[in-house]
Design a protein around this motif. Structure first.
Motif, PDB file in Angstrom:
ATOM      1  N   MET A 181       3.094  -4.073   8.023  1.00 44.40           N
ATOM      2  CA  MET A 181       4.174  -3.108   7.874  1.00 44.40           C
ATOM      3  C   MET A 181       3.916  -3.680   6.583  1.00 44.40           C
ATOM      4  O   MET A 181       4.016  -2.601   5.373  1.00 44.40           O
ATOM      5  CB  MET A 181       5.623  -4.430   7.712  1.00 44.40           C
ATOM      6  CG  MET A 181       6.765  -2.448   7.034  1.00 44.40           C
ATOM      7  SD  MET A 181       6.690  -1.220   7.623  1.00 44.40           S
ATOM      8  CE  MET A 181       7.512  -0.756   7.055  1.00 44.40           C
ATOM      9  N   LEU A 182       4.152  -4.767   5.549  1.00 46.34           N
ATOM     10  CA  LEU A 182       3.395  -4.462   4.238  1.00 46.34           C
ATOM     11  C   LEU A 182       1.988  -3.972   3.537  1.00 46.34           C
ATOM     12  O   LEU A 182       1.439  -3.314   3.175  1.00 46.34           O
ATOM     13  CB  LEU A 182       3.608  -5.993   3.598  1.00 46.34           C
ATOM     14  CG  LEU A 182       2.878  -5.992   1.799  1.00 46.34           C
ATOM     15  CD1 LEU A 182       3.807  -5.498   1.333  1.00 46.34           C
ATOM     16  CD2 LEU A 182       3.203  -7.596   2.246  1.00 46.34           C
ATOM     17  N   SER A 183       0.886  -4.350   5.088  1.00 43.36           N
ATOM     18  CA  SER A 183      -0.469  -4.027   4.511  1.00 43.36           C
ATOM     19  C   SER A 183      -0.234  -1.976   5.212  1.00 43.36           C
ATOM     20  O   SER A 183      -0.941  -1.762   4.078  1.00 43.36           O
ATOM     21  CB  SER A 183      -1.594  -4.455   5.884  1.00 43.36           C
ATOM     22  OG  SER A 183      -1.567  -4.243   7.278  1.00 43.36           O
ATOM     23  N   LEU A 184       0.266  -2.275   5.518  1.00 43.89           N
ATOM     24  CA  LEU A 184       0.384  -0.526   5.922  1.00 43.89           C
ATOM     25  C   LEU A 184       1.182   0.070   4.780  1.00 43.89           C
ATOM     26  O   LEU A 184       0.955   1.188   4.128  1.00 43.89           O
ATOM     27  CB  LEU A 184       1.345   0.084   6.801  1.00 43.89           C
ATOM     28  CG  LEU A 184       1.744   1.207   7.245  1.00 43.89           C
ATOM     29  CD1 LEU A 184      -0.025   2.018   7.319  1.00 43.89           C
ATOM     30  CD2 LEU A 184       2.970   1.685   7.873  1.00 43.89           C
ATOM     31  N   ILE A 185       1.957  -0.005   3.542  1.00 35.56           N
ATOM     32  CA  ILE A 185       2.314   0.153   2.843  1.00 35.56           C
ATOM     33  C   ILE A 185       1.684  -0.188   1.357  1.00 35.56           C
ATOM     34  O   ILE A 185       1.175   1.229   0.850  1.00 35.56           O
ATOM     35  CB  ILE A 185       3.736  -0.337   2.067  1.00 35.56           C
ATOM     36  CG1 ILE A 185       4.959   0.048   2.986  1.00 35.56           C
ATOM     37  CG2 ILE A 185       4.382  -0.257   0.780  1.00 35.56           C
ATOM     38  CD1 ILE A 185       6.327  -0.888   2.395  1.00 35.56           C
ATOM     39  N   LEU A 186       1.161  -0.908   1.530  1.00 39.90           N
ATOM     40  CA  LEU A 186      -0.421  -0.819   0.093  1.00 39.90           C
ATOM     41  C   LEU A 186      -1.309  -0.722   1.052  1.00 39.90           C
ATOM     42  O   LEU A 186      -1.935   0.335  -0.363  1.00 39.90           O
ATOM     43  CB  LEU A 186      -1.136  -2.240   0.617  1.00 39.90           C
ATOM     44  CG  LEU A 186       0.210  -3.618   0.275  1.00 39.90           C
ATOM     45  CD1 LEU A 186      -0.169  -4.726   0.135  1.00 39.90           C
ATOM     46  CD2 LEU A 186       0.684  -3.591  -1.399  1.00 39.90           C
ATOM     47  N   SER A 187      -2.037  -0.021   2.288  1.00 35.31           N
ATOM     48  CA  SER A 187      -3.006   1.129   2.231  1.00 35.31           C
ATOM     49  C   SER A 187      -2.287   2.022   2.026  1.00 35.31           C
ATOM     50  O   SER A 187      -3.304   2.433   1.373  1.00 35.31           O
ATOM     51  CB  SER A 187      -2.955   0.837   4.009  1.00 35.31           C
ATOM     52  OG  SER A 187      -4.027   2.083   4.041  1.00 35.31           O
ATOM     53  N   LYS A 188      -1.281   2.470   2.062  1.00 38.21           N
ATOM     54  CA  LYS A 188      -0.679   4.123   1.789  1.00 38.21           C
ATOM     55  C   LYS A 188      -1.253   4.379   0.025  1.00 38.21           C
ATOM     56  O   LYS A 188      -1.364   5.851  -0.337  1.00 38.21           O
ATOM     57  CB  LYS A 188       0.179   4.240   2.529  1.00 38.21           C
ATOM     58  CG  LYS A 188       0.754   4.225   3.909  1.00 38.21           C
ATOM     59  CD  LYS A 188      -0.033   5.243   4.476  1.00 38.21           C
ATOM     60  CE  LYS A 188      -0.153   5.378   6.177  1.00 38.21           C
ATOM     61  NZ  LYS A 188      -0.726   7.011   6.930  1.00 38.21           N
ATOM     62  N   ARG A 194      -5.532   6.353  -5.662  1.00 39.65           N
ATOM     63  CA  ARG A 194      -6.823   6.863  -5.875  1.00 39.65           C
ATOM     64  C   ARG A 194      -6.666   8.230  -6.047  1.00 39.65           C
ATOM     65  O   ARG A 194      -7.948   8.892  -6.172  1.00 39.65           O
ATOM     66  CB  ARG A 194      -7.565   6.108  -4.420  1.00 39.65           C
ATOM     67  CG  ARG A 194      -7.670   4.806  -4.772  1.00 39.65           C
ATOM     68  CD  ARG A 194      -8.993   4.215  -3.912  1.00 39.65           C
ATOM     69  NE  ARG A 194      -8.996   2.822  -3.417  1.00 39.65           N
ATOM     70  CZ  ARG A 194      -9.518   2.253  -4.535  1.00 39.65           C
ATOM     71  NH1 ARG A 194     -10.289   2.695  -5.181  1.00 39.65           N
ATOM     72  NH2 ARG A 194      -9.785   0.436  -4.635  1.00 39.65           N
ATOM     73  N   ARG A 195      -5.849   9.147  -5.622  1.00 37.89           N
ATOM     74  CA  ARG A 195      -5.744  10.297  -6.057  1.00 37.89           C
ATOM     75  C   ARG A 195      -6.047  10.851  -6.685  1.00 37.89           C
ATOM     76  O   ARG A 195      -5.890  11.858  -7.494  1.00 37.89           O
ATOM     77  CB  ARG A 195      -4.667  11.469  -5.458  1.00 37.89           C
ATOM     78  CG  ARG A 195      -5.198  11.084  -3.550  1.00 37.89           C
ATOM     79  CD  ARG A 195      -4.010  11.525  -2.433  1.00 37.89           C
ATOM     80  NE  ARG A 195      -4.363  12.736  -2.874  1.00 37.89           N
ATOM     81  CZ  ARG A 195      -3.618  13.476  -1.862  1.00 37.89           C
ATOM     82  NH1 ARG A 195      -2.493  13.216  -1.915  1.00 37.89           N
ATOM     83  NH2 ARG A 195      -3.864  14.852  -1.769  1.00 37.89           N
ATOM     84  N   ILE A 196      -5.753  10.000  -8.066  1.00 39.60           N
ATOM     85  CA  ILE A 196      -5.370  10.239  -9.398  1.00 39.60           C
ATOM     86  C   ILE A 196      -7.319  10.083 -10.513  1.00 39.60           C
ATOM     87  O   ILE A 196      -7.670   9.272  -9.833  1.00 39.60           O
ATOM     88  CB  ILE A 196      -4.867   9.294 -10.693  1.00 39.60           C
ATOM     89  CG1 ILE A 196      -2.983   9.166  -9.651  1.00 39.60           C
ATOM     90  CG2 ILE A 196      -4.739   9.214 -11.613  1.00 39.60           C
ATOM     91  CD1 ILE A 196      -2.186   7.338 -10.383  1.00 39.60           C
ATOM     92  N   PRO A 197      -7.274  11.511 -10.360  1.00 43.31           N
ATOM     93  CA  PRO A 197      -8.572  11.374 -10.706  1.00 43.31           C
ATOM     94  C   PRO A 197      -9.027  10.383 -11.858  1.00 43.31           C
ATOM     95  O   PRO A 197      -8.048  10.633 -13.132  1.00 43.31           O
ATOM     96  CB  PRO A 197      -8.903  12.504 -11.157  1.00 43.31           C
ATOM     97  CG  PRO A 197      -7.027  14.049 -11.107  1.00 43.31           C
ATOM     98  CD  PRO A 197      -6.538  13.038 -10.787  1.00 43.31           C
ATOM     99  N   GLU A 198      -9.817  10.519 -12.356  1.00 46.02           N
ATOM    100  CA  GLU A 198     -10.696   8.954 -12.859  1.00 46.02           C
ATOM    101  C   GLU A 198     -10.885   9.507 -14.172  1.00 46.02           C
ATOM    102  O   GLU A 198     -10.348   8.534 -15.133  1.00 46.02           O
ATOM    103  CB  GLU A 198     -11.771   8.674 -12.187  1.00 46.02           C
ATOM    104  CG  GLU A 198     -12.566   6.965 -13.179  1.00 46.02           C
ATOM    105  CD  GLU A 198     -13.720   7.031 -13.134  1.00 46.02           C
ATOM    106  OE1 GLU A 198     -13.816   5.622 -12.673  1.00 46.02           O
ATOM    107  OE2 GLU A 198     -14.595   7.443 -12.763  1.00 46.02           O
ATOM    108  N   ASP A 213      -2.282   2.574  -2.283  1.00 44.50           N
ATOM    109  CA  ASP A 213      -4.022   2.714  -3.032  1.00 44.50           C
ATOM    110  C   ASP A 213      -4.216   4.142  -2.281  1.00 44.50           C
ATOM    111  O   ASP A 213      -5.297   4.844  -3.286  1.00 44.50           O
ATOM    112  CB  ASP A 213      -4.641   1.492  -1.696  1.00 44.50           C
ATOM    113  CG  ASP A 213      -5.737   1.274  -2.363  1.00 44.50           C
ATOM    114  OD1 ASP A 213      -5.788   0.758  -3.730  1.00 44.50           O
ATOM    115  OD2 ASP A 213      -6.927   1.405  -1.499  1.00 44.50           O
ATOM    116  N   ALA A 214      -4.342   4.219  -1.376  1.00 43.04           N
ATOM    117  CA  ALA A 214      -4.876   5.921  -0.564  1.00 43.04           C
ATOM    118  C   ALA A 214      -4.211   7.205  -2.308  1.00 43.04           C
ATOM    119  O   ALA A 214      -4.881   7.421  -2.539  1.00 43.04           O
ATOM    120  CB  ALA A 214      -4.008   6.043   0.473  1.00 43.04           C
TER     121      ALA A 214
END
Length: 156
Positions: free
Chosen positions: A1-8, A14-18, A10-11
């Motif tokens: 569950m925690l890894s799913l939250i972290l994965s979501k 990462r949509r914030i433009p560098e 993170d995705a």
């Protein structure tokens, strides 16, 4: 569950433009040093946020020379030379950073100034200086990003 939250998350993050992150970092560090440089001089003022503009030939304030002679006490440089160099650097380096021109070298200059301030002038202000140093290091590491003169020049 925690890894799913972290994965979501993170995705999502990462949509914030560098380029946006780097531009905000550039603006933040440039503003800090520009505002500091403005306190050291008179005869010229430029604050685009407040709209305060005074055009004229800049020169060091007497209070700046006093601070460098009696409070800052930097080694190796005379107070007058140190004050002049600091005032110049606090105006030139932020312009380079903000425009994204020679960004990595300008960030190196601000990192060096930050370390001098931390070591010799205000050693108890390490939380603030660590923030400045982190931004300067990020700009040295990643560069200015797409919204910069560095990027335009590198494309040619």
């Amino acid at each position: 569950m925690l890894s799913l939250i972290l994965s979501k998350s993170d995705a999502l993050f990462r949509r914030i433009p560098e380029s946006l992150v780097l531009f905000i970092a550039r603006f933040a560090i440039a503003a800090v040093f520009w505002k500091s440089g403005q306190t050291k001089i008179e005869g010229f003022a430029l604050d685009i946020i407040s709209g305060h503009i005074q055009l004229g030939w800049p020169h060091l304030k007497e209070s700046t020379l006093f601070l460098f002679e009696y409070e800052y006490n930097l080694p190796l440089l005379s107070p007058a030379i140190a004050a002049l160099l600091a005032a110049i650097a606090e105006h030139v380096l932020p312009i380079l950073i903000l425009t994204g021109f020679f960004t990595r070298f300008a960030a190196l200059g601000l990192a060096g100034m930050t370390l001098v301030i931390q070591i010799f002038i205000y050693p108890d202000a390490y939380p603030t200086h660590a923030t400045w140093l982190a931004i300067a290091l990020a700009l040295m590491y990643r560069g200015a990003g797409v919204l910069s003169l560095d990027h335009l020049i590198s494309k040619r």
